[in-house]
Design a protein around this motif. Structure first.
Motif, PDB file in Angstrom:
ATOM      1  N   GLU A 102      50.027  36.842  37.003  1.00  9.75           N
ATOM      2  CA  GLU A 102      49.325  35.814  37.762  1.00  9.75           C
ATOM      3  C   GLU A 102      47.824  36.071  37.660  1.00  9.75           C
ATOM      4  N   LEU A 103      47.063  34.991  37.753  1.00  9.90           N
ATOM      5  CA  LEU A 103      45.613  35.063  37.628  1.00  9.90           C
ATOM      6  C   LEU A 103      44.994  34.581  38.932  1.00  9.90           C
ATOM      7  N   GLY A 104      44.053  35.355  39.457  1.00 12.42           N
ATOM      8  CA  GLY A 104      43.431  34.974  40.722  1.00 12.42           C
ATOM      9  C   GLY A 104      42.132  35.714  40.967  1.00 12.42           C
ATOM     10  N   ILE A 105      41.619  35.564  42.170  1.00 12.51           N
ATOM     11  CA  ILE A 105      40.331  36.156  42.540  1.00 12.51           C
ATOM     12  C   ILE A 105      40.561  37.360  43.440  1.00 12.51           C
ATOM     13  N   TRP A 106      39.854  38.441  43.129  1.00 12.02           N
ATOM     14  CA  TRP A 106      39.892  39.683  43.913  1.00 12.02           C
ATOM     15  C   TRP A 106      38.461  40.063  44.254  1.00 12.02           C
ATOM     16  N   GLU A 107      38.177  40.266  45.513  1.00  6.80           N
ATOM     17  CA  GLU A 107      36.817  40.643  45.922  1.00  6.80           C
ATOM     18  C   GLU A 107      36.746  42.145  46.110  1.00  6.80           C
ATOM     19  N   GLY A 108      35.809  42.754  45.434  1.00  7.70           N
ATOM     20  CA  GLY A 108      35.661  44.194  45.531  1.00  7.70           C
ATOM     21  C   GLY A 108      34.609  44.699  44.569  1.00  7.70           C
ATOM     22  N   GLU A 109      34.589  46.021  44.387  1.00  9.17           N
ATOM     23  CA  GLU A 109      33.594  46.672  43.539  1.00  9.17           C
ATOM     24  C   GLU A 109      34.212  47.112  42.230  1.00  9.17           C
ATOM     25  N   TYR A 110      33.547  46.777  41.152  1.00  7.35           N
ATOM     26  CA  TYR A 110      33.954  47.227  39.822  1.00  7.35           C
ATOM     27  C   TYR A 110      32.690  47.517  39.022  1.00  7.35           C
ATOM     28  N   GLN A 111      32.641  48.682  38.394  1.00  9.19           N
ATOM     29  CA  GLN A 111      31.460  49.129  37.643  1.00  9.19           C
ATOM     30  C   GLN A 111      30.184  48.956  38.470  1.00  9.19           C
ATOM     31  N   SER A 112      30.274  49.369  39.734  1.00  6.90           N
ATOM     32  CA  SER A 112      29.134  49.388  40.662  1.00  6.90           C
ATOM     33  C   SER A 112      28.617  48.008  41.019  1.00  6.90           C
ATOM     34  N   GLN A 113      29.418  46.974  40.781  1.00  8.44           N
ATOM     35  CA  GLN A 113      29.041  45.618  41.156  1.00  8.44           C
ATOM     36  C   GLN A 113      30.101  45.052  42.097  1.00  8.44           C
ATOM     37  N   TRP A 146      31.657  41.718  43.503  1.00 13.29           N
ATOM     38  CA  TRP A 146      31.755  40.298  43.245  1.00 13.29           C
ATOM     39  C   TRP A 146      33.170  39.827  43.557  1.00 13.29           C
ATOM     40  N   PRO A 147      33.379  38.519  43.604  1.00 12.71           N
ATOM     41  CA  PRO A 147      34.745  37.986  43.553  1.00 12.71           C
ATOM     42  C   PRO A 147      35.195  37.964  42.076  1.00 12.71           C
ATOM     43  N   TRP A 148      35.912  38.988  41.656  1.00 12.11           N
ATOM     44  CA  TRP A 148      36.277  39.169  40.262  1.00 12.11           C
ATOM     45  C   TRP A 148      37.543  38.378  39.915  1.00 12.11           C
ATOM     46  N   LEU A 149      37.619  37.933  38.667  1.00  7.85           N
ATOM     47  CA  LEU A 149      38.821  37.329  38.131  1.00  7.85           C
ATOM     48  C   LEU A 149      39.744  38.451  37.664  1.00  7.85           C
ATOM     49  N   ARG A 150      41.007  38.443  38.188  1.00  6.67           N
ATOM     50  CA  ARG A 150      41.902  39.561  37.898  1.00  6.67           C
ATOM     51  C   ARG A 150      43.344  39.099  37.713  1.00  6.67           C
ATOM     52  N   TRP A 151      44.158  40.052  37.197  1.00  2.00           N
ATOM     53  CA  TRP A 151      45.581  39.831  36.975  1.00  2.00           C
ATOM     54  C   TRP A 151      46.418  40.527  38.042  1.00  2.00           C
ATOM     55  N   TRP A 152      47.553  39.926  38.355  1.00  2.00           N
ATOM     56  CA  TRP A 152      48.598  40.548  39.176  1.00  2.00           C
ATOM     57  C   TRP A 152      49.908  40.456  38.409  1.00  2.00           C
ATOM     58  N   ASP A 153      50.845  41.377  38.671  1.00  2.00           N
ATOM     59  CA  ASP A 153      52.154  41.237  38.051  1.00  2.00           C
ATOM     60  C   ASP A 153      53.015  40.262  38.851  1.00  2.00           C
ATOM     61  N   ALA A 154      54.224  40.000  38.363  1.00  3.72           N
ATOM     62  CA  ALA A 154      55.085  38.996  38.998  1.00  3.72           C
ATOM     63  C   ALA A 154      55.519  39.411  40.396  1.00  3.72           C
ATOM     64  N   GLN A 155      55.430  40.710  40.705  1.00  2.00           N
ATOM     65  CA  GLN A 155      55.786  41.210  42.040  1.00  2.00           C
ATOM     66  C   GLN A 155      54.599  41.205  42.995  1.00  2.00           C
ATOM     67  N   GLY A 156      53.459  40.735  42.525  1.00  7.83           N
ATOM     68  CA  GLY A 156      52.284  40.646  43.383  1.00  7.83           C
ATOM     69  C   GLY A 156      51.425  41.890  43.420  1.00  7.83           C
ATOM     70  N   ASN A 157      51.651  42.827  42.483  1.00  8.15           N
ATOM     71  CA  ASN A 157      50.850  44.044  42.428  1.00  8.15           C
ATOM     72  C   ASN A 157      49.629  43.826  41.530  1.00  8.15           C
ATOM     73  N   LEU A 158      48.475  44.202  42.043  1.00 11.96           N
ATOM     74  CA  LEU A 158      47.250  44.092  41.265  1.00 11.96           C
ATOM     75  C   LEU A 158      47.334  45.007  40.046  1.00 11.96           C
ATOM     76  N   LEU A 159      47.029  44.471  38.860  1.00 12.70           N
ATOM     77  CA  LEU A 159      47.007  45.283  37.657  1.00 12.70           C
ATOM     78  C   LEU A 159      45.694  46.056  37.603  1.00 12.70           C
ATOM     79  N   LEU A 160      45.815  47.369  37.513  1.00 13.33           N
ATOM     80  CA  LEU A 160      44.645  48.245  37.586  1.00 13.33           C
ATOM     81  C   LEU A 160      44.212  48.703  36.198  1.00 13.33           C
ATOM     82  N   THR A 161      42.952  49.019  36.092  1.00 12.98           N
ATOM     83  CA  THR A 161      42.436  49.622  34.869  1.00 12.98           C
ATOM     84  C   THR A 161      42.779  51.108  34.873  1.00 12.98           C
TER      85      THR A 161
END
Length: 260
Positions: A197-208, A210-225
């Motif tokens: 799934e594709l959606g918006i996640w608000e948080g910090e990434y690479q010291s920025q 923002w409301p980032w565009l991110r992926w989730w799996d079908a179970q609703g778990n945020l896909l992490l780097t």
């Protein structure tokens, strides 16, 4: 429910290039630079975030590693005639994924993606809006980005991400026309061929932040780097160490010397 386009088969199974004229240019003969600066400092981290977090999913789907991810890379969809520049027949999405194609051609890294040589369209294209969004929604026949993705390249999923607004619009190609998708109860958009799934996640990434565009799996778990996973592991290890220290102190208070 909108029908979802399935992953295409390998390019060699669909549209062999043996019948094409040998004179048609390939990725080594077409321009691969437009001399434009990246539009803002948020876009490179956004591309990193999308790519690094979905790579494990794509490697499961493609154990043979037959897929490509492009970022600001040219997709040539129309062969122009002089004096019109060759670049006028291309578009360079901010992020896109193409299934079932090799990452190299004849041992060379790809410089662009040439549809008249391979014919497999990207499954999903994402554009990051840095202006008013008109360019990304332009339906002008022959030139507008929206028109090119819908009518010329025929990309099954097209996303328009606006970081300043913290929004994402996703379109699905249905019967040759884009239909704007309706988000699910979690305000995310299922990309069913990928099981994500594709959606918006608000948080910090690479010291920025923002409301980032991110992926989730079908179970609703945020896909992490990988970095995020490593950070979680460090946090778990620190919590475990603190629990062990507290237990040792409690045992000492009871007159029991804990084993080292």
């Amino acid at each position: 429910m909108n029908p979802i386009t399935k992953l295409p088969e390998k390019s060699s199974d669909l549209s062999p290039t043996a019948d094409l004229p040998k004179s048609l240019p390939d990725h080594t003969q077409l321009p691969d630079k437009d001399n434009n600066f990246v539009k803002n400092f948020q876009e490179p981290p956004e591309g990193d975030l999308l790519t690094h977090s979905i790579t494990p999913i794509l490697q499961q789907i493609h154990p043979d590693r037959q897929y490509c991810i492009g970022r600001d890379s040219g997709i040539y969809w129309r062969l122009t005639e002089s004096p019109e520049p060759l670049e006028k027949g291309s578009v360079a999405p901010d992020w896109f994924y193409i299934p079932n194609v090799p990452q190299k051609l004849n041992g060379q890294l790809r410089r662009s993606y040439v549809l008249w040589k391979e014919f497999v369209a990207p499954l999903i294209v994402l554009e990051f809006v840095s202006g008013d969004g008109l360019e990304e929604r332009d339906k002008t026949p022959g030139t507008g980005k929206f028109w090119v993705y819908e009518q010329a390249i025929r990309v099954p999923f097209y996303g328009i991400y606006e970081v300043q607004k913290g929004t994402i619009e996703v379109y699905n190609l249905v019967n040759g026309r884009y239909q704007q998708m309706i988000p699910n109860e979690h305000e995310r958009y299922p990309i069913e061929p990928l099981g994500v799934e594709l959606g918006i996640w608000e948080g910090e990434y690479q010291s920025q932040v923002w409301p980032w565009l991110r992926w989730w799996d079908a179970q609703g778990n945020l896909l992490l780097t990988g970095d995020e996973l490593a950070g979680q592991e460090r946090q778990r290890a620190e919590q475990e160490r603190q629990r062990a220290d507290r237990l040792a102190e409690q045992l000492k208070a009871l007159g029991v010397e804990p084993e080292l």
